[in-house]
Design an enzyme around this catalytic site. Sequence first.
Site, PDB file in Angstrom:
ATOM      1  N   GLU A 184       0.851  -1.208   0.000  1.00 54.45           N
ATOM      2  CA  GLU A 184       0.000   0.000   0.000  1.00 54.45           C
ATOM      3  C   GLU A 184       0.878   1.246   0.000  1.00 54.45           C
ATOM      4  O   GLU A 184       1.717   1.437   0.884  1.00 54.45           O
ATOM      5  CB  GLU A 184      -0.921  -0.025   1.226  1.00 54.45           C
ATOM      6  CG  GLU A 184      -2.005   1.035   1.151  1.00 54.45           C
ATOM      7  CD  GLU A 184      -3.019   0.896   2.294  1.00 54.45           C
ATOM      8  OE1 GLU A 184      -3.350  -0.235   2.665  1.00 54.45           O
ATOM      9  OE2 GLU A 184      -3.458   1.943   2.791  1.00 54.45           O
ATOM     10  N   LYS A 199      -7.429  -1.658  11.238  1.00 57.20           N
ATOM     11  CA  LYS A 199      -6.780  -2.019   9.963  1.00 57.20           C
ATOM     12  C   LYS A 199      -5.569  -1.117   9.746  1.00 57.20           C
ATOM     13  O   LYS A 199      -4.506  -1.561   9.307  1.00 57.20           O
ATOM     14  CB  LYS A 199      -7.793  -1.885   8.813  1.00 57.20           C
ATOM     15  CG  LYS A 199      -7.312  -2.415   7.474  1.00 57.20           C
ATOM     16  CD  LYS A 199      -6.568  -1.388   6.643  1.00 57.20           C
ATOM     17  CE  LYS A 199      -6.207  -1.947   5.283  1.00 57.20           C
ATOM     18  NZ  LYS A 199      -5.363  -1.024   4.497  1.00 57.20           N
ATOM     19  N   ASP A 240       4.517 -14.807  11.355  1.00 56.05           N
ATOM     20  CA  ASP A 240       3.236 -15.302  10.854  1.00 56.05           C
ATOM     21  C   ASP A 240       2.178 -14.200  11.028  1.00 56.05           C
ATOM     22  O   ASP A 240       1.648 -14.005  12.127  1.00 56.05           O
ATOM     23  CB  ASP A 240       2.880 -16.567  11.652  1.00 56.05           C
ATOM     24  CG  ASP A 240       1.575 -17.195  11.209  1.00 56.05           C
ATOM     25  OD1 ASP A 240       0.771 -16.526  10.549  1.00 56.05           O
ATOM     26  OD2 ASP A 240       1.355 -18.371  11.554  1.00 56.05           O
ATOM     27  N   HIS A 246      -2.353  10.074   0.256  1.00 58.99           N
ATOM     28  CA  HIS A 246      -2.476   8.748  -0.331  1.00 58.99           C
ATOM     29  C   HIS A 246      -2.368   8.815  -1.853  1.00 58.99           C
ATOM     30  O   HIS A 246      -1.620   8.056  -2.473  1.00 58.99           O
ATOM     31  CB  HIS A 246      -3.824   8.164   0.095  1.00 58.99           C
ATOM     32  CG  HIS A 246      -3.976   6.727  -0.211  1.00 58.99           C
ATOM     33  ND1 HIS A 246      -3.411   5.742   0.558  1.00 58.99           N
ATOM     34  CD2 HIS A 246      -4.604   6.098  -1.226  1.00 58.99           C
ATOM     35  CE1 HIS A 246      -3.695   4.573   0.051  1.00 58.99           C
ATOM     36  NE2 HIS A 246      -4.416   4.759  -1.038  1.00 58.99           N
TER      37      HIS A 246
END
Length: 445
Positions: free
Chosen positions: A85, A283, A299, A396
Site C-alpha cells: 500500500e 486495519k 506469521d 495517499h
Amino acid sequence: MAKTISGFSKLNKQQKIEWLAANFFEDANAAEQALLAWHRPDEQQQKIIDGFTENALSNYTLPFSVAPNFMINGRVYAVPMVIEESSVVAAASSAAKFWMDRGGFHAEVLGTVKLGQVHFRWNGQPERLRALFPEIKTHLLATSEDLTANMRQRGGGIRDIELLDFTHLEPAYYQLRASFETCDSMGANFINSVLERFGAQLELFIETNPALDLHERDVEVVMCILSNYTPNCLVRAWVECSEAELEDLARDAGLPGQAAVDRICTAVRIATIDPYRATTHNKGIFNGIDSVILATGNDFRAVEACGHTYACRDGQYRSLSRAWVENGVFRFELELPLPIGTVGGLTALHPLAKQALAMLGNPSAPELMMIVAAVGLAQNFAAVRSLVTTGIQQGHMKMHLTNILNHLGANEAEAEAAQAHFCRETVSFSAVRGFLEARRGEKQA
Ligand code: MEV
C-alpha cells in the site's frame, strides 16, 4: 477432462508451469515467461524459497522498504517493512520523525505466555477427573521432558497445565489448557509437538489407570493444537508529550494544535464505541504491524487473528489504541498481544527476513514485540492525524500517483512533469490520464 490432474505435486516445476500454461491461461507463452521471469537466478536460493510451500511455481514480489528514525525506548531503529500500500511506509516514517522530536516511542512487554489446548471427551463424573488431575499433570510433565529439554535449557518450557470443564456447553467435553514460555521462538512447532504428546499420554494414563472403573477408562482426544489467542503475550507502546509541544500538529490544515489533539482523542473514542469505525481504525494499525511481521519472517495470520480477538475481549470489537489528555499531557497508546519470534521458522531461512532482523540489530522476541507495536502506533497516529485534519486522500493519492503513471506507461520526463503538476492538483486516474494525453497531444502537434 484436462483441467484436473492427479500427482501434480510430483511434477517438476517446469512440468507444472507447462501444464498450467496449457490448461488455465489464454496466453500460455506470456504466463510461462512471467512465472519464469520472477525466479531467482541462484538455484540454491530458489530451492530454499520453494521449500517454504508445496507446489511453488515462482516468487511473488512485494517491496521491501524501510522507515528510518524510529526512536523506541531511547534507541534508534531503521525499521524494515514489506507492504504494497503506497502511503504506509511514508506515513510511518513521518510519524517516526514527528515523535523523534518529542521523546520518541516508549514500549514495555507485559507478558510472553503462549497457550495450547488438548480438547477431549470423557464420560465420568467431573469431580473424579478433577481429583485425578494433579497426578495426570505430573505424568504429562514427566513424559514430555525429552521434548522440552532444549527449551528448558533456554529458560522456557511448560509453565502450567489446567483442566477446564466445558460439559455444561458440550456433553463430556473437557480441555487441557497449557501455558508455555517459548523464549525467542514463536514456538508453534514446539507447542504443537508437546500438545500431541500430552494427548497420547492422557489417553494412555486414563485407559490404563487401575484407580478408575472400567467405564471411566474411556477417553477420546478430539484434537491438540496451540491457541493463536495469547492475551498474556502482550505489549504496550505509547507516545506522550505536553500539549504545547503539539502546536505544529495540524499546521497544514490550519488547525491549532489543541484542536487537532481534541479531534484525535475524539476519533479514537469513536473507534472504541463503534465497531464499524474500529475495524478500519485497527486495519490502519495492522498496516504497520503486518508489514514488519512480514519483513521479519513472522506469521501475520497468527498476529492478525490474535489482535482482532483481543480487540473484542469484552464482547464488542473496539479500538486497540487509546488517546487522551491529562494534566496538559497528550498520551497515545497501543496495547495488543504479539505472539512472534526472532529465531526458528522462516527468520533465518528467508534471505530478506534474515537481513530485516539484522537491520534491527538481531532483537530478542520481546524487543521485536516493542518495535512492532511502536510501528503499529505510528501508523495509527499518522492515519488519525490525517483523517481529522487534511483527510487521507491528499497524501495517499500523491503516493499512488507513481502507480498510476506506471500503469499508463509514462516515461521519465512525463512522470517528472506529472509529479510537478499534481503537487497543486487533485490526483485521480482520469486526471492523470488527461494530463498525459494532453501532453502527448501537444508533443505530436
Ligand atoms: C488505510 O489503509 C488505513 C486507514 O483507513 C486507517 C484509518 O482509517 O484509521 C487510513
